[in-house]
Design a protein around this motif. Sequence first.
Motif, PDB file in Angstrom:
ATOM      1  N   ASP A  17       0.861  -1.174   0.000  1.00  0.00           N
ATOM      2  CA  ASP A  17       0.000   0.000   0.000  1.00  0.00           C
ATOM      3  C   ASP A  17       0.901   1.229   0.000  1.00  0.00           C
ATOM      4  O   ASP A  17       1.822   1.330   0.818  1.00  0.00           O
ATOM      5  CB  ASP A  17      -0.892   0.013   1.235  1.00  0.00           C
ATOM      6  CG  ASP A  17      -2.020  -0.985   1.144  1.00  0.00           C
ATOM      7  OD1 ASP A  17      -3.143  -0.567   0.859  1.00  0.00           O
ATOM      8  OD2 ASP A  17      -1.780  -2.190   1.358  1.00  0.00           O
ATOM      9  N   VAL A  34     -14.879  -4.010 -15.944  1.00  0.00           N
ATOM     10  CA  VAL A  34     -14.209  -2.727 -16.048  1.00  0.00           C
ATOM     11  C   VAL A  34     -14.350  -2.227 -17.485  1.00  0.00           C
ATOM     12  O   VAL A  34     -13.922  -2.905 -18.420  1.00  0.00           O
ATOM     13  CB  VAL A  34     -12.713  -2.842 -15.677  1.00  0.00           C
ATOM     14  CG1 VAL A  34     -12.034  -1.485 -15.789  1.00  0.00           C
ATOM     15  CG2 VAL A  34     -12.560  -3.408 -14.270  1.00  0.00           C
ATOM     16  N   PRO A  65      -8.506   1.830 -13.335  1.00  0.00           N
ATOM     17  CA  PRO A  65      -8.953   0.783 -12.414  1.00  0.00           C
ATOM     18  C   PRO A  65      -9.963   1.252 -11.380  1.00  0.00           C
ATOM     19  O   PRO A  65     -10.719   0.446 -10.842  1.00  0.00           O
ATOM     20  CB  PRO A  65      -7.646   0.327 -11.745  1.00  0.00           C
ATOM     21  CG  PRO A  65      -6.565   0.727 -12.688  1.00  0.00           C
ATOM     22  CD  PRO A  65      -7.044   1.983 -13.343  1.00  0.00           C
ATOM     23  N   SER A  66      -9.973   2.547 -11.079  1.00  0.00           N
ATOM     24  CA  SER A  66     -10.897   3.031 -10.053  1.00  0.00           C
ATOM     25  C   SER A  66     -11.633   4.272 -10.534  1.00  0.00           C
ATOM     26  O   SER A  66     -11.150   5.025 -11.389  1.00  0.00           O
ATOM     27  CB  SER A  66     -10.135   3.362  -8.756  1.00  0.00           C
ATOM     28  OG  SER A  66      -9.227   4.423  -8.959  1.00  0.00           O
ATOM     29  N   PRO A  85      -5.226   2.117  -8.599  1.00  0.00           N
ATOM     30  CA  PRO A  85      -5.847   0.966  -7.949  1.00  0.00           C
ATOM     31  C   PRO A  85      -6.117   1.256  -6.476  1.00  0.00           C
ATOM     32  O   PRO A  85      -5.354   1.977  -5.818  1.00  0.00           O
ATOM     33  CB  PRO A  85      -4.794  -0.144  -8.110  1.00  0.00           C
ATOM     34  CG  PRO A  85      -3.958   0.282  -9.267  1.00  0.00           C
ATOM     35  CD  PRO A  85      -3.925   1.776  -9.221  1.00  0.00           C
ATOM     36  N   VAL A  86      -7.221   0.706  -5.965  1.00  0.00           N
ATOM     37  CA  VAL A  86      -7.544   0.838  -4.540  1.00  0.00           C
ATOM     38  C   VAL A  86      -7.633  -0.559  -3.945  1.00  0.00           C
ATOM     39  O   VAL A  86      -7.997  -1.517  -4.620  1.00  0.00           O
ATOM     40  CB  VAL A  86      -8.865   1.604  -4.325  1.00  0.00           C
ATOM     41  CG1 VAL A  86      -8.700   3.048  -4.739  1.00  0.00           C
ATOM     42  CG2 VAL A  86     -10.013   0.969  -5.079  1.00  0.00           C
ATOM     43  N   ARG A  87      -7.263  -0.651  -2.671  1.00  0.00           N
ATOM     44  CA  ARG A  87      -7.182  -1.971  -2.033  1.00  0.00           C
ATOM     45  C   ARG A  87      -8.565  -2.513  -1.689  1.00  0.00           C
ATOM     46  O   ARG A  87      -8.804  -3.715  -1.751  1.00  0.00           O
ATOM     47  CB  ARG A  87      -6.313  -1.853  -0.777  1.00  0.00           C
ATOM     48  CG  ARG A  87      -6.047  -3.164  -0.083  1.00  0.00           C
ATOM     49  CD  ARG A  87      -5.105  -4.037  -0.874  1.00  0.00           C
ATOM     50  NE  ARG A  87      -3.719  -3.582  -0.812  1.00  0.00           N
ATOM     51  CZ  ARG A  87      -2.721  -4.223  -1.386  1.00  0.00           C
ATOM     52  NH1 ARG A  87      -2.954  -5.337  -2.075  1.00  0.00           N
ATOM     53  NH2 ARG A  87      -1.491  -3.765  -1.320  1.00  0.00           N
ATOM     54  N   PRO A 145     -13.018  -2.379  -2.059  1.00  0.00           N
ATOM     55  CA  PRO A 145     -14.022  -2.031  -3.060  1.00  0.00           C
ATOM     56  C   PRO A 145     -14.374  -0.546  -3.066  1.00  0.00           C
ATOM     57  O   PRO A 145     -14.607   0.023  -4.122  1.00  0.00           O
ATOM     58  CB  PRO A 145     -15.220  -2.896  -2.657  1.00  0.00           C
ATOM     59  CG  PRO A 145     -14.601  -4.100  -2.023  1.00  0.00           C
ATOM     60  CD  PRO A 145     -13.424  -3.561  -1.251  1.00  0.00           C
ATOM     61  N   TRP A 158     -13.651   4.019  -5.812  1.00  0.00           N
ATOM     62  CA  TRP A 158     -14.115   2.636  -5.814  1.00  0.00           C
ATOM     63  C   TRP A 158     -13.357   1.819  -6.853  1.00  0.00           C
ATOM     64  O   TRP A 158     -12.855   2.331  -7.852  1.00  0.00           O
ATOM     65  CB  TRP A 158     -15.620   2.561  -6.075  1.00  0.00           C
ATOM     66  CG  TRP A 158     -16.067   3.193  -7.366  1.00  0.00           C
ATOM     67  CD1 TRP A 158     -16.196   2.613  -8.596  1.00  0.00           C
ATOM     68  CD2 TRP A 158     -16.462   4.577  -7.558  1.00  0.00           C
ATOM     69  NE1 TRP A 158     -16.636   3.502  -9.535  1.00  0.00           N
ATOM     70  CE2 TRP A 158     -16.805   4.728  -8.927  1.00  0.00           C
ATOM     71  CE3 TRP A 158     -16.553   5.677  -6.700  1.00  0.00           C
ATOM     72  CZ2 TRP A 158     -17.234   5.938  -9.450  1.00  0.00           C
ATOM     73  CZ3 TRP A 158     -16.965   6.886  -7.221  1.00  0.00           C
ATOM     74  CH2 TRP A 158     -17.306   7.001  -8.581  1.00  0.00           C
ATOM     75  N   ASP A 159     -13.285   0.544  -6.571  1.00  0.00           N
ATOM     76  CA  ASP A 159     -12.626  -0.414  -7.454  1.00  0.00           C
ATOM     77  C   ASP A 159     -13.619  -0.832  -8.529  1.00  0.00           C
ATOM     78  O   ASP A 159     -14.646  -1.451  -8.237  1.00  0.00           O
ATOM     79  CB  ASP A 159     -12.165  -1.617  -6.626  1.00  0.00           C
ATOM     80  CG  ASP A 159     -11.465  -2.683  -7.469  1.00  0.00           C
ATOM     81  OD1 ASP A 159     -11.308  -2.484  -8.694  1.00  0.00           O
ATOM     82  OD2 ASP A 159     -11.073  -3.713  -6.888  1.00  0.00           O
ATOM     83  N   ARG A 160     -13.311  -0.514  -9.780  1.00  0.00           N
ATOM     84  CA  ARG A 160     -14.246  -0.808 -10.863  1.00  0.00           C
ATOM     85  C   ARG A 160     -14.355  -2.301 -11.160  1.00  0.00           C
ATOM     86  O   ARG A 160     -15.288  -2.721 -11.852  1.00  0.00           O
ATOM     87  CB  ARG A 160     -13.820  -0.054 -12.125  1.00  0.00           C
ATOM     88  CG  ARG A 160     -14.194   1.422 -12.091  1.00  0.00           C
ATOM     89  CD  ARG A 160     -13.814   2.116 -13.369  1.00  0.00           C
ATOM     90  NE  ARG A 160     -14.516   3.389 -13.506  1.00  0.00           N
ATOM     91  CZ  ARG A 160     -13.929   4.508 -13.913  1.00  0.00           C
ATOM     92  NH1 ARG A 160     -12.630   4.510 -14.208  1.00  0.00           N
ATOM     93  NH2 ARG A 160     -14.615   5.622 -14.021  1.00  0.00           N
TER      94      ARG A 160
END
Length: 433
Positions: A47, A236, A242-243, A383-385, A387, A404-406
Motif C-alpha cells: 500500500d 471494467v 482501475p478506479s 488501484p484501490v485496495r 471495493p 471505488w474499485d471498478r
Amino acid sequence: MLSITGQYLARFRRLTADDRCDALLPVTGAQRRFVLVRSLDPSGRPDVVPMFFAFPYGAVDPERLRTAARRIAARHTVLRSRPAVVRGTPVLRVGEPDVHVTRPTPAPGERPADTLRRALADWDPQGPPLRLFLVRDRDREEDIVAVVLDHAVCDGRSLARIVEELGDAYAEDGTGPRPAPEERERAEAERIAYRETVLRQLAAEERAETPEATAYWADRLHALRARAAADRAARVPDSTFPSGAAQARLPAPDHGVPFPALLDACRSAARALYGPGHVVPLGYPWGGRPAGADPVIGCFLNTVVFPADTGHEPAAEVTADAWWDDLDRADVPFDVVVAAVRAAGSGWTGALDGLLTVDDDSRRPPLRLAGVKGREIHVDGRPVRAPFAVSVTQGAEIQLRMVWDRAALDDDTAHRAFDALTGALRTAERTVR
C-alpha cells in the motif's frame, strides 16, 4: 500462554539476541497488517500513500529537492528502513537513505496524471520507502511533485510532518550542510527514540490483548462472513482507469460532523452498494503514539473494524454507544481481532469492503519549497485496495471524496452510493447544527 503480540515480541528478541548492528527493528501491530497485506498480494505490491503538489513552471530544483529528501530520510529511521520478513518474523531493516527524484518520461500524447499513474503502477516493492516524482504539465505551465511513501512506514499523522520537514530541508540547502558528526548524532538519537516508541507501542498492544477484549471483538464481528463485494464483480469498461472517483463539498457544523455520523453515512453508502441484509466490514484508522513516547515518524494507527449492518438504519445514539465501546478496545491489533473472529467460527478473512479516513484540514500543511506554496491536487484512477474508500477532510467546510474499485463495483451503483453518502451527511450536518 503468550498473546499474539507477546509471541511476536518473543520471536523478535530471539531473532535479534546476537544482533549488535541494530539493523533490525520491531514492527507495530499496524505495520504487521501492512506487511501481511503485502505478502498476500500476488505481485507483492505494498500500500502506498501519494501526495501531489503543483508548482509554477520551473519553481522546483530537482537536485535541491533530492538533497532535502535524503536529509529527512537520514534523520528519520523509518524513512530509511524497509519492511522484511526474517525467519517468519516481520521486521524493519534499517539501511542508508536512498531517495531519488524520478522524472518519468511521458508517452506520446500522455497527460501528466497518466504519467504519474504509470510511475506508481511500476513501483518496485524492494525499493526505498520514500520516493519523489517530478512531472511537467505543459498545458497548465506547472511542475507536479509527487511525494510517495510505503504505508508501512507512515500513518496519517506522519504525513503533515514529512511535508513540513521536506520544505524546511529544501530551505536549508542554501545555508550549507550541517557538520557530519552533528547529523550522525541526531540520526542515532532518533533511531533510539524510534525503537523505544515501537516497543512501548507493542507493550500497550500486549496489555490491550486481554481475553475480555478478544471475546468482545469475536462477538462484535461474528456476523462477518466474507466480503459483501465478492458476488458484485463488475466489468471494467474499456479505456478506463482501475478506479472511479466522486467528490463534493458540504457545509460544516462549527465542530465538525461527529465520527459516529460518518460511520452511519458509510453504512448508507454500503447499503446502496450491496443491498440490505449484509454486515459490511468497514475499516478506519485510530490511535496514536503511546503515552510518554517521542512523536517519531512511523506507522502507529491501528485499523479498527466497524460492522456496518445494511439491513436497517439504527438511531444515531445506538451507533455512538457501540462506537464508544469499540474505542475501549481499539488498541487490540488488527491481526489479533481477525484471529479472534475466525476462532469463533466466522469465515471472515480480514478483508475490508470499505475504508474511512478523516482529516482536519488544519493539520494538512501545503508543501513549500523556497517560499513557493504548492497546490495540493488529486490524481484519480489508481488501484484501490478495498471495493470503496471514503476520505473526509473537516474544516470550514467538509471535503468529501469516494473512490471505488471498478472490478468490484460498477460506476452507476457507485454514484448512487455516493449520493446516499452525501445525503446522510447533509442530514447529520442539519442535526448537529
